[in-house]
Design an enzyme around this catalytic site. Sequence first.
Site, short mmCIF file in Angstrom:
data_model
loop_
_atom_site.label_atom_id
_atom_site.label_comp_id
_atom_site.label_asym_id
_atom_site.label_seq_id
_atom_site.Cartn_x
_atom_site.Cartn_y
_atom_site.Cartn_z
N TYR A 1 3.55 -9.50 -19.09
CA TYR A 1 4.28 -9.26 -20.32
C TYR A 1 4.98 -7.90 -20.27
O TYR A 1 4.38 -6.88 -19.95
CB TYR A 1 3.33 -9.29 -21.51
CG TYR A 1 2.67 -10.64 -21.70
CD1 TYR A 1 3.44 -11.79 -21.84
CD2 TYR A 1 1.27 -10.76 -21.74
CE1 TYR A 1 2.84 -13.03 -22.01
CE2 TYR A 1 0.68 -11.99 -21.90
CZ TYR A 1 1.45 -13.13 -22.04
OH TYR A 1 0.85 -14.35 -22.20
N HIS B 1 5.93 -10.87 -26.34
CA HIS B 1 4.60 -10.28 -26.55
C HIS B 1 4.68 -8.90 -27.19
O HIS B 1 3.88 -8.01 -26.91
CB HIS B 1 3.82 -10.21 -25.24
CG HIS B 1 2.40 -10.62 -25.37
ND1 HIS B 1 1.40 -9.75 -25.72
CD2 HIS B 1 1.81 -11.81 -25.20
CE1 HIS B 1 0.24 -10.37 -25.76
NE2 HIS B 1 0.45 -11.65 -25.45
#
Length: 454
Positions: free
Chosen positions: A207, A262
């Site tokens: 992420y 994210h």
Amino acid sequence: MNNRRDVLKALALLPLAACARNVDSISISESRQPGRSPAGWQPDGKELNLQKVKIKKVKAIVTAPYGIELVIVKVETDQPGLYGLGCATFRQRAHAVASAIDDYLDDFCRDKDVNNIEDIWQTAYVSSYWRNGPVLNNALSGLDQALWDIKGKMAGMPVYQLLGGKTRFAVDTYTHASGPTPEAVMDEVERYREQGFRHIRIQLGGYGSTHLSKEPAYKQYGFGHPDDNTVDPQAYKRGVVRLFQLARKKFEDNIELLHDMHERVEPMDAIDLIKRLEEYRPFFIEDPFSPENMGWFKMLRQQSAVPIAMGELFNNPHEWIEPMSQRMYDFIRIHISQIGGITPAMKVARLGEWFNVKTAWHGPGDTSPVGHAANAHIDLAVWNFGIQEGKHFNELTNEIFPGTPRIENGYMFVNEAPGLGIDIDEEKAKKYPLPHFNYNWTQVRKADGTPVRP
């Protein structure tokens, strides 16, 4: 004429009379269809009182057959062999959830009627006075899902039937393709496409693509922890745009592409990236803003038509009610055990139906097989289903959790048995205790060391 009316009235009441039989007189063998015996509840030929089933014990079962901490709730009843399973997995605080189950919910639930799921949920929800925390919500979820599992077993039908029956033949899922370079990700996409997946989430590394960041200044000065990750927002944005460019060039419109931000960049960077991705037609972009930055959705909606999925970190209904009613995102992506189980998740799904917000429940590896079964039963029943995050479990996990939902050609199928259709081998589960794990993947910093909120 009166006699005729009396006869018609009597005939009309016959079905009601049949339904009103005393359940005490119904035996196990009479209430089941061959081949539909629920997992863990084997008919013994005795007559059971299915009207007054009481909770005997609520306990936590912890296991980690594939290295991720799983917390399962088992609700035992006063009827021999009748029990239910639910998912309470919160891997970052697994021990705390297990304690909440064993030390509090067990005592709270003793001798309660398993039929009264809504009442048990509501009273357990406020029993701690302070609520909407992830530890207590996950414990409550495990209890709630287990009660639905029991109710399905008692009814002799899968849980999705209790929720209204199927609105689709199976649950369409997406899977994850990632790699250190865009070219490596394309190879993964091709592999999953050949397996039948129509929706694929593409990620460049972890992420925020932290592997693209150069050595940050804060580490040179000994700040933070040596294992902390660093995000370079501009490198991350360039990498994701390149990823979508290659994917559309190679696969054209033959697959749906998803991406999870994210919450790793500032709101304006998130908006900028989403606008740049619009020409590549993402199926959705997930979690562009942290829960603290929900106010930015209005600006995003004004500037881009890219579908948005949101909600993985939500605990509190106030985090989704107003945004859903204002159509601030297109998919509600809550973690079902994080909000308390099937009972509140069905209410979220029904809310979304009125505002054309579709479901996309969180379903990674830290959702247990029991949790995936619960996700899938809701997915089958609700009209406004969007997509489901899928998970392939290893052979060991399938042995520990017989009846785990299976994925074929990108579709998830539940075990067509009463309840959630899944069981647990407690003896095998004990062989895989919770690991010691440093949850450092949440520790992401900017170049100067400022923590980033995922």
